[in-house]
Design a protein around this motif. Sequence first.
Motif, PDB file in Angstrom:
ATOM      1  N   UNK A 111      60.814  48.376 -34.515  1.00 35.87           N
ATOM      2  CA  UNK A 111      60.678  47.428 -35.618  1.00 35.87           C
ATOM      3  C   UNK A 111      59.637  47.975 -36.592  1.00 35.87           C
ATOM      4  N   UNK A 112      59.925  47.896 -37.896  1.00 30.18           N
ATOM      5  CA  UNK A 112      58.921  48.203 -38.917  1.00 30.18           C
ATOM      6  C   UNK A 112      58.271  46.900 -39.345  1.00 30.18           C
ATOM      7  N   UNK A 113      56.936  46.908 -39.347  1.00 27.81           N
ATOM      8  CA  UNK A 113      56.180  45.708 -39.686  1.00 27.81           C
ATOM      9  C   UNK A 113      55.318  45.976 -40.913  1.00 27.81           C
ATOM     10  N   UNK A 114      55.356  45.066 -41.890  1.00 28.43           N
ATOM     11  CA  UNK A 114      54.391  45.076 -42.982  1.00 28.43           C
ATOM     12  C   UNK A 114      53.084  44.513 -42.429  1.00 28.43           C
ATOM     13  N   UNK A 115      52.066  45.360 -42.348  1.00 23.41           N
ATOM     14  CA  UNK A 115      50.826  44.982 -41.669  1.00 23.41           C
ATOM     15  C   UNK A 115      50.001  44.062 -42.559  1.00 23.41           C
ATOM     16  N   UNK A 116      49.644  42.900 -42.030  1.00 24.38           N
ATOM     17  CA  UNK A 116      48.765  41.965 -42.741  1.00 24.38           C
ATOM     18  C   UNK A 116      47.302  42.211 -42.405  1.00 24.38           C
ATOM     19  N   UNK A 117      47.039  42.615 -41.173  1.00 29.04           N
ATOM     20  CA  UNK A 117      45.659  42.875 -40.738  1.00 29.04           C
ATOM     21  C   UNK A 117      45.709  43.715 -39.480  1.00 29.04           C
ATOM     22  N   UNK A 118      44.689  44.546 -39.315  1.00 27.86           N
ATOM     23  CA  UNK A 118      44.563  45.384 -38.124  1.00 27.86           C
ATOM     24  C   UNK A 118      43.197  45.155 -37.506  1.00 27.86           C
ATOM     25  N   UNK A 119      43.167  44.939 -36.202  1.00 27.34           N
ATOM     26  CA  UNK A 119      41.901  44.759 -35.509  1.00 27.34           C
ATOM     27  C   UNK A 119      41.189  46.086 -35.301  1.00 27.34           C
ATOM     28  N   UNK A 120      39.865  46.043 -35.384  1.00 28.77           N
ATOM     29  CA  UNK A 120      39.033  47.219 -35.114  1.00 28.77           C
ATOM     30  C   UNK A 120      38.362  46.999 -33.764  1.00 28.77           C
ATOM     31  N   UNK A 121      38.550  47.948 -32.841  1.00 30.52           N
ATOM     32  CA  UNK A 121      38.097  47.788 -31.469  1.00 30.52           C
ATOM     33  C   UNK A 121      37.432  49.063 -30.965  1.00 30.52           C
ATOM     34  N   UNK A 122      36.651  48.919 -29.885  1.00 29.68           N
ATOM     35  CA  UNK A 122      36.014  50.091 -29.302  1.00 29.68           C
ATOM     36  C   UNK A 122      37.034  51.118 -28.831  1.00 29.68           C
ATOM     37  N   UNK A 123      38.210  50.680 -28.417  1.00 28.82           N
ATOM     38  CA  UNK A 123      39.223  51.643 -27.983  1.00 28.82           C
ATOM     39  C   UNK A 123      39.609  52.574 -29.125  1.00 28.82           C
ATOM     40  N   UNK A 124      39.528  52.075 -30.377  1.00 32.46           N
ATOM     41  CA  UNK A 124      39.808  52.928 -31.521  1.00 32.46           C
ATOM     42  C   UNK A 124      38.759  54.035 -31.640  1.00 32.46           C
TER      43      UNK A 124
ATOM     44  N   UNK B 147      42.002  60.985 -24.865  1.00 29.55           N
ATOM     45  CA  UNK B 147      42.763  62.009 -25.587  1.00 29.55           C
ATOM     46  C   UNK B 147      43.999  61.416 -26.272  1.00 29.55           C
ATOM     47  N   UNK B 148      44.330  61.971 -27.435  1.00 28.86           N
ATOM     48  CA  UNK B 148      45.570  61.630 -28.141  1.00 28.86           C
ATOM     49  C   UNK B 148      46.201  62.925 -28.632  1.00 28.86           C
ATOM     50  N   UNK B 149      47.499  62.875 -28.902  1.00 27.79           N
ATOM     51  CA  UNK B 149      48.199  64.035 -29.454  1.00 27.79           C
ATOM     52  C   UNK B 149      47.925  64.097 -30.957  1.00 27.79           C
ATOM     53  N   UNK B 150      47.404  65.221 -31.421  1.00 27.24           N
ATOM     54  CA  UNK B 150      46.994  65.372 -32.811  1.00 27.24           C
ATOM     55  C   UNK B 150      48.069  66.100 -33.623  1.00 27.24           C
ATOM     56  N   UNK B 151      48.199  65.782 -34.916  1.00 25.64           N
ATOM     57  CA  UNK B 151      47.526  64.684 -35.616  1.00 25.64           C
ATOM     58  C   UNK B 151      48.039  63.340 -35.108  1.00 25.64           C
ATOM     59  N   UNK B 152      47.224  62.312 -35.242  1.00 26.04           N
ATOM     60  CA  UNK B 152      47.569  61.037 -34.618  1.00 26.04           C
ATOM     61  C   UNK B 152      47.276  59.865 -35.541  1.00 26.04           C
ATOM     62  N   UNK B 153      48.181  58.877 -35.546  1.00 23.09           N
ATOM     63  CA  UNK B 153      47.804  57.598 -36.146  1.00 23.09           C
ATOM     64  C   UNK B 153      46.700  56.964 -35.307  1.00 23.09           C
ATOM     65  N   UNK B 154      46.087  55.936 -35.822  1.00 23.15           N
ATOM     66  CA  UNK B 154      45.011  55.285 -35.105  1.00 23.15           C
ATOM     67  C   UNK B 154      45.079  53.784 -35.356  1.00 23.15           C
ATOM     68  N   UNK B 155      44.401  53.029 -34.503  1.00 23.86           N
ATOM     69  CA  UNK B 155      44.479  51.578 -34.554  1.00 23.86           C
ATOM     70  C   UNK B 155      45.538  51.081 -33.602  1.00 23.86           C
ATOM     71  N   UNK B 156      45.163  50.192 -32.670  1.00 25.50           N
ATOM     72  CA  UNK B 156      46.106  49.791 -31.629  1.00 25.50           C
ATOM     73  C   UNK B 156      46.325  48.283 -31.568  1.00 25.50           C
ATOM     74  N   UNK B 157      45.980  47.582 -32.634  1.00 29.53           N
ATOM     75  CA  UNK B 157      46.171  46.117 -32.660  1.00 29.53           C
ATOM     76  C   UNK B 157      46.466  45.698 -34.087  1.00 29.53           C
ATOM     77  N   UNK B 158      47.495  44.884 -34.253  1.00 27.32           N
ATOM     78  CA  UNK B 158      47.801  44.431 -35.600  1.00 27.32           C
ATOM     79  C   UNK B 158      48.722  43.232 -35.603  1.00 27.32           C
ATOM     80  N   UNK B 159      48.928  42.710 -36.799  1.00 26.22           N
ATOM     81  CA  UNK B 159      49.845  41.587 -36.983  1.00 26.22           C
ATOM     82  C   UNK B 159      50.402  41.664 -38.393  1.00 26.22           C
ATOM     83  N   UNK B 160      51.596  41.113 -38.565  1.00 29.00           N
ATOM     84  CA  UNK B 160      52.213  41.117 -39.881  1.00 29.00           C
ATOM     85  C   UNK B 160      53.599  40.512 -39.838  1.00 29.00           C
ATOM     86  N   UNK B 161      54.445  40.969 -40.743  1.00 29.35           N
ATOM     87  CA  UNK B 161      55.784  40.420 -40.910  1.00 29.35           C
ATOM     88  C   UNK B 161      56.819  41.521 -40.724  1.00 29.35           C
TER      89      UNK B 161
END
Length: 315
Positions: A30-43, A52-66
């Motif tokens: 699903x593609x979501x238009x992001x309304x807000x993204x949470x900032x967390x220590x896991x980020x 570890x993550x596979x680079x290059x990598x998106x970041x941010x692991x919590x969000x909400x939207x439509x």
Amino acid sequence: MRAVVIAAQGGPEVLEYAEHPDPVAGPGQVVVDVAASGVNYVDIYHRSGVYPVHLPSPIGSEGAGTVAAVGPGVTEFAPGDAVGWVNVLGSYAEKAVVPADRLVPIPGGVPADLAAAALLQGMTAHYLVRSTHEVKEGDRVLVHAGAGGMGLLLVQLSKMFGATVHTTVSTAEKAKLARAAGADEVHSYEDFAQALKDSVDVVYDGVGATTFHGGLAALRPRGLMALYGAASGPVPPQDVQILNQSGSLFLTRPSLVHYVADRDEMLWRAREIFGWIAGGQLRIDVSHRYPLAEARQAHEDLAARRTTGKLLLIP
């Protein structure tokens, strides 16, 4: 679309805000238009290399939207639905691609920004008080960092289920916030271990290295420490004999991913959290909202403990 990615792991300077192609939903996505993204220590852990993550990598692991679009095989969601997610990288963006089976519906009455602020920390707090140690009437609970986003939720939920709640904070201002959330007693990091020696049933510790041994000292015999984070750094390797010497203690290092791996369990946790928010039983304290372009500043503020409550990025 604009998004934040990392090409290398390191300090906040590796967060790169730039233009990227719009994502396309593949099968089951699903593609979501992001309304807000949470900032967390896991980020911060993903950014710095703790995780570890596979680079290059998106970041941010919590969000909400439509929901903007659904891929082949998706039947549970449709464009226009309000949704949220956790544990899927890529929420620091104007649009995110999320597997449909990792999305949760957001009910009416819960704004998207509150949903984004509540999901990761809210479901973490939920599993800690409902599953890792099921808090019940009469329990004595110690919550470290009681004025942070996680701490405020743990204080509220522990009180909701009948516990006497002790917490630690670093300033008088943070002590006021913890008491307003329901904490019965507020302690400094320097004196909590002696003040609570051998008396609490469970310690919820997201601080880590600087509070670990004091938390063990505060536990009653056969008490439980849930070490769910490491804001002050990871706890060094320990001789497990310390658990015996301290009173046959229990120690667990839980993670949200293992408590929401089953979709039904994930939906249960999200449903209860959203229900408590909508019913006014759980207050989400969003203390800072940053434009998406200021992700570096958000990481710096969170790591330096300059904030209380929840931090959000707004595209």
